[in-house]
Design an enzyme around this catalytic site. Structure first.
Site, PDB file in Angstrom:
ATOM      1  CE  LYS A  80      -4.057   1.739   2.592  1.00 37.90           C
ATOM      2  NZ  LYS A  80      -4.961   1.400   3.717  1.00 37.90           N
ATOM      3  CB  SER A 155      -7.734   3.772   2.863  1.00 37.16           C
ATOM      4  OG  SER A 155      -7.079   2.966   3.831  1.00 37.16           O
ATOM      5  CB  SER A 179      -8.544   0.999   5.550  1.00 32.21           C
ATOM      6  OG  SER A 179      -8.961   2.324   5.734  1.00 32.21           O
TER       7      SER A 179
END
Length: 474
Positions: A80, A155, A179
């Site tokens: 990420k 996210s 997320s």
């Protein structure tokens, strides 16, 4: 014969371990799949294949003799874009850090690479990982492979979309208010929000149990494989758990039917849940009941979980974002500014009261699990929505408070500190994915993996991924 990108991570690692395929062949397969699919979904935003090939050569020279059980043998993964990989651009999805190159790797990346993972790309996220839709001013929006008109959520939206499209076999995620779990639900993949400290990480506020690092994959077994490679003690994280931990891959390989399951469509706190989401999750609960599981409609007392989570989140935003406000206000997303100002306006007694309330909520949750093995509920109130919509402001005529309101089913569970698995549950009539949260007992990850593997096997949805990005009916 299935192509390499269609294999699960567990299948791919088995081939790598037996040297029936090489890490370089896996990298070639990933690179070709990314080239074929990323223009449609924009999941992976910075590639680092040269770095990965150098690492692959080192793994191949070392050979398999001394490899520990959790070794991944040269499996490509995505990281990420708020997690540092040495020498690779890391933007946090913000113009504030648009040109930043990481000087060193985060400890979770160090651990994964030490255990044989090859980092090939950074996955997209909303600015500073804030929000349930993955878009930012640096790279744009990530689209859902099941329907490229729709959001992949956030996210960890880039990670989930990359997994669903077969670009990578595993991906890192982090989960504060959902997320990992909401993107897993929207993209029909699997992700674990573990107990705090299970995956060590360095945070500005090191004793906060709200923001955790966790693994994402296409199946429960794949997530367990990655979790084995991530979990363990690290001196830089005071919450990290001293082992030895059990083999989570072994737990996932032994699906175990839970004796008593609590089921709720709204956890007693969601003001509304989409009819098709509710129906898909209830069908999953009914399937368990038909298989002999004692399923009861019940939920823990979470009446104050949402408001106290938001207060604690606001306090964390003071440390994370407040130092940037004066210099960068003009380029920050409006929601981030609002979150930070909300935190700055909290009083010290309010923050302390929220911390005390969190302890009470966690104890109520532990008490609830004296009667149940797992709790299951929807991961999200609604199915995937239009990618051009910033967030879900209302559902079925019910208005949500702020841009976080529609995420209540995930962030209310974050504050409990219990481990939560999100896994594919079914689809709407329009072919959009629906995900189920499976909540385990405090620090009960091994039992959670076994129960989730049983549920996954029973529902039979995970095998439908990966997919070619597109739009239903076209």
């Amino acid at each position: 014969m299935r192509e390499l990108w269609q294999l699960t991570a567990t299948q791919a690692v088995a081939l790598l371990r037996r040297r029936e395929v090489s890490p370089l062949e896996m990298l070639d397969a990933a690179e070709a799949r990314i080239a074929a699919t990323n223009p449609q979904i924009n999941a992976l935003v910075t590639l680092c294949f040269e770095r990965a090939r150098e690492h692959a050569q080192r793994i191949m020279r070392a050979g398999p003799a001394a490899a520990p059980p959790q070794f991944l043998h040269g499996l490509p993964i995505a990281v990420k874009d708020n997690t540092d990989v040495a020498g690779v651009r890391c933007t946090f999805g913000s113009r504030v850090h648009a040109d930043r190159v990481s000087p060193a790797s985060d400890i979770v990346v160090q651990r994964l690479e030490h255990n044989g993972a090859l980092v090939i790309a950074k996955s997209n996220l909303p600015e500073f990982a804030a929000g349930g839709n993955t878009f930012n001013d640096v790279f744009g929006a990530t689209r859902n492979p099941w329907d490229t008109r729709m959001s992949a959520s956030g996210s960890s939206g880039g990670a989930a979309a990359a997994l669903a499209a077969g670009q990578v076999w595993l991906a890192t995620g982090n989960d504060f208010g959902g997320s990992i779990r909401t993107p897993a639900s929207f993209c029909s993949v699997t992700g674990l929000r573990p107990s705090p400290g299970m995956v060590p990480r360095v945070q500005k506020q090191p004793f906060s149990p709200l923001s955790v690092e966790g693994p994402m994959g296409r199946t429960v077994a794949d997530v367990a494989l990655m979790f084995d490679a991530e979990a363990g003690f690290h001196a830089l994280d005071p919450l990290s758990q001293v082992g030895p931990h059990p083999s989570f891959a072994a737990a996932a390989a032994q699906p175990r039917k839970p004796a008593r399951v609590a089921f709720s469509t709204d956890l007693g706190i969601a003001p509304v849940v989409d009819r098709e989401v509710r129906a898909a999750c209830r069908a999953a609960a009914d399937r368990l009941a038909r298989d002999g599981v004692a399923v009861e409609e019940a939920h823990p007392d979470l009446r104050d979980a949402g408001e106290n989570f938001l207060k604690l989140r606001g306090a964390i935003y003071i440390a994370r974002i407040a130092p940037l406000l004066e210099k960068y206000r003009a380029v920050l997303k409006a929601e981030i500014i609002a979150n930070t100002e909300y935190g700055l306006n909290l009083t010290l007694p309010e923050v302390v009261a929220a911390e005390i309330a969190q302890g009470e909520i966690a104890r109520r949750m532990a008490k609830f699990f004296e009667d149940y093995d797992v709790l299951i509920c929807p991961a999200v109130l609604c199915p995937p929505f239009d990618v051009n919509q910033r967030y879900v402001a209302e559902l079925d005529g019910v208005q949500f408070d702020g841009y976080m309101g529609w995420l209540i089913l995930t962030y209310a569970l974050s504050i409990t500190t219990c481990p939560v698995m999100a896994l594919p549950c079914g689809f709407t009539r329009g072919g959009l994915p629906v995900g189920l949260q499976v909540v385990g007992k405090p620090h009960g990850e091994a039992a959670l993996f076994s129960a989730a593997a049983y549920i996954e096997q029973l529902l039979g949805v995970a095998a439908l991924t990966p997919v070619d990005p597109g739009q239903p009916g076209r």
